[in-house]
Design a protein around this motif. Structure first.
Motif, PDB file in Angstrom:
ATOM      1  N   MET A   1       0.851  -1.180   0.000  1.00  0.00           N
ATOM      2  CA  MET A   1       0.000   0.000   0.000  1.00  0.00           C
ATOM      3  C   MET A   1       0.888   1.232   0.000  1.00  0.00           C
ATOM      4  O   MET A   1       1.929   1.268   0.635  1.00  0.00           O
ATOM      5  N   ASN A   2       0.452   2.252  -0.708  1.00  0.00           N
ATOM      6  CA  ASN A   2       1.109   3.553  -0.720  1.00  0.00           C
ATOM      7  C   ASN A   2       0.260   4.502   0.120  1.00  0.00           C
ATOM      8  O   ASN A   2      -0.841   4.854  -0.271  1.00  0.00           O
ATOM      9  N   PHE A   3       0.764   4.898   1.286  1.00  0.00           N
ATOM     10  CA  PHE A   3       0.032   5.795   2.175  1.00  0.00           C
ATOM     11  C   PHE A   3       0.209   7.239   1.711  1.00  0.00           C
ATOM     12  O   PHE A   3       1.321   7.676   1.410  1.00  0.00           O
ATOM     13  N   LEU A   4      -0.884   7.986   1.668  1.00  0.00           N
ATOM     14  CA  LEU A   4      -0.871   9.410   1.352  1.00  0.00           C
ATOM     15  C   LEU A   4      -1.163  10.164   2.639  1.00  0.00           C
ATOM     16  O   LEU A   4      -2.145   9.874   3.324  1.00  0.00           O
ATOM     17  N   ILE A   5      -0.341  11.129   2.986  1.00  0.00           N
ATOM     18  CA  ILE A   5      -0.467  11.853   4.249  1.00  0.00           C
ATOM     19  C   ILE A   5      -0.883  13.293   3.950  1.00  0.00           C
ATOM     20  O   ILE A   5      -0.270  13.977   3.130  1.00  0.00           O
ATOM     21  N   TYR A   6      -1.933  13.754   4.642  1.00  0.00           N
ATOM     22  CA  TYR A   6      -2.431  15.125   4.518  1.00  0.00           C
ATOM     23  C   TYR A   6      -2.505  15.749   5.902  1.00  0.00           C
ATOM     24  O   TYR A   6      -2.818  15.086   6.881  1.00  0.00           O
ATOM     25  N   ASP A  20      -4.187   5.679  -2.504  1.00  0.00           N
ATOM     26  CA  ASP A  20      -4.601   6.152  -3.826  1.00  0.00           C
ATOM     27  C   ASP A  20      -6.063   5.815  -4.126  1.00  0.00           C
ATOM     28  O   ASP A  20      -6.794   6.643  -4.656  1.00  0.00           O
ATOM     29  N   ALA A  21      -6.486   4.610  -3.757  1.00  0.00           N
ATOM     30  CA  ALA A  21      -7.845   4.161  -4.069  1.00  0.00           C
ATOM     31  C   ALA A  21      -8.916   4.933  -3.305  1.00  0.00           C
ATOM     32  O   ALA A  21     -10.053   5.038  -3.763  1.00  0.00           O
ATOM     33  N   HIS A  22      -8.582   5.490  -2.133  1.00  0.00           N
ATOM     34  CA  HIS A  22      -9.563   6.158  -1.277  1.00  0.00           C
ATOM     35  C   HIS A  22      -9.343   7.665  -1.158  1.00  0.00           C
ATOM     36  O   HIS A  22     -10.021   8.330  -0.390  1.00  0.00           O
ATOM     37  N   ALA A  26     -11.759  10.256   0.917  1.00  0.00           N
ATOM     38  CA  ALA A  26     -11.268  10.907   2.135  1.00  0.00           C
ATOM     39  C   ALA A  26     -11.389  12.417   2.036  1.00  0.00           C
ATOM     40  O   ALA A  26     -11.827  13.078   2.969  1.00  0.00           O
ATOM     41  N   TYR A  27     -11.019  12.984   0.890  1.00  0.00           N
ATOM     42  CA  TYR A  27     -11.083  14.431   0.739  1.00  0.00           C
ATOM     43  C   TYR A  27     -12.519  14.922   0.750  1.00  0.00           C
ATOM     44  O   TYR A  27     -12.835  15.942   1.363  1.00  0.00           O
ATOM     45  N   ALA A  58      -4.059   1.710  10.478  1.00  0.00           N
ATOM     46  CA  ALA A  58      -4.327   2.641   9.372  1.00  0.00           C
ATOM     47  C   ALA A  58      -4.962   1.904   8.199  1.00  0.00           C
ATOM     48  O   ALA A  58      -5.949   2.368   7.626  1.00  0.00           O
ATOM     49  N   LYS A  59      -4.428   0.746   7.832  1.00  0.00           N
ATOM     50  CA  LYS A  59      -4.969  -0.019   6.718  1.00  0.00           C
ATOM     51  C   LYS A  59      -6.412  -0.450   6.985  1.00  0.00           C
ATOM     52  O   LYS A  59      -7.266  -0.346   6.105  1.00  0.00           O
ATOM     53  N   ALA A  60      -6.692  -0.903   8.212  1.00  0.00           N
ATOM     54  CA  ALA A  60      -8.053  -1.322   8.563  1.00  0.00           C
ATOM     55  C   ALA A  60      -9.024  -0.146   8.488  1.00  0.00           C
ATOM     56  O   ALA A  60     -10.138  -0.272   7.971  1.00  0.00           O
ATOM     57  N   SER A  61      -8.610   1.016   8.993  1.00  0.00           N
ATOM     58  CA  SER A  61      -9.459   2.205   8.969  1.00  0.00           C
ATOM     59  C   SER A  61      -9.679   2.700   7.539  1.00  0.00           C
ATOM     60  O   SER A  61     -10.788   3.101   7.180  1.00  0.00           O
ATOM     61  N   ILE A  62      -8.638   2.656   6.720  1.00  0.00           N
ATOM     62  CA  ILE A  62      -8.762   3.090   5.328  1.00  0.00           C
ATOM     63  C   ILE A  62      -9.740   2.183   4.584  1.00  0.00           C
ATOM     64  O   ILE A  62     -10.575   2.661   3.815  1.00  0.00           O
ATOM     65  N   GLU A  63      -9.648   0.890   4.819  1.00  0.00           N
ATOM     66  CA  GLU A  63     -10.578  -0.038   4.164  1.00  0.00           C
ATOM     67  C   GLU A  63     -12.022   0.218   4.598  1.00  0.00           C
ATOM     68  O   GLU A  63     -12.941   0.143   3.797  1.00  0.00           O
ATOM     69  N   LYS A  64     -12.220   0.560   5.875  1.00  0.00           N
ATOM     70  CA  LYS A  64     -13.572   0.762   6.410  1.00  0.00           C
ATOM     71  C   LYS A  64     -14.117   2.164   6.114  1.00  0.00           C
ATOM     72  O   LYS A  64     -15.250   2.313   5.680  1.00  0.00           O
ATOM     73  N   LEU A  65     -13.310   3.205   6.353  1.00  0.00           N
ATOM     74  CA  LEU A  65     -13.775   4.592   6.267  1.00  0.00           C
ATOM     75  C   LEU A  65     -13.232   5.356   5.062  1.00  0.00           C
ATOM     76  O   LEU A  65     -13.767   6.402   4.704  1.00  0.00           O
ATOM     77  N   GLY A  66     -12.130   4.887   4.510  1.00  0.00           N
ATOM     78  CA  GLY A  66     -11.468   5.603   3.432  1.00  0.00           C
ATOM     79  C   GLY A  66     -10.309   6.467   3.920  1.00  0.00           C
ATOM     80  O   GLY A  66      -9.599   7.060   3.126  1.00  0.00           O
TER      81      GLY A  66
END
Length: 86
Positions: A1-6, A20-22, A26-27, A58-66
């Motif tokens: 996975m490539n994590f994007l940080i904002y 990238d997929a979410h 997220a935005y 982080a991966k679990a949250s991204i999969e669930k919430l984006g």
């Protein structure tokens, strides 16, 4: 996975991690009401070597919430001024 940080520009101690997929999801979810999101960087998975955040969480949250929210108290570009003694 490539994590994007904002970084949240209205509250710079809060960071959003997504992939990238979410990114658009997220935005849309956080960029309007939660302040503008300033891109900080992107990072590949590092496994147990990462200290900034828990990749598994982080991966679990991204999969669930984006996205995954991280609070980095006093790690903002401009530190919060300490309170004056009373």
């Amino acid at each position: 996975m490539n994590f994007l940080i904002y970084q949240n520009t209205k509250d710079p101690e809060y960071f959003i991690i997504t992939d990238d997929a979410h990114r658009a999801q997220a935005y849309e979810s956080l960029g309007v009401e939660g302040g503008d999101l300033k891109p900080i960087g992107s990072f590949k998975e590092m496994g147990d070597k990462r200290v900034a955040f828990n990749e598994a969480a982080a991966k679990a949250s991204i999969e669930k919430l984006g996205y995954y929210k991280a609070h980095a108290e006093h790690m903002a570009d401009m530190p919060i001024a300490p309170e004056m003694p009373g």
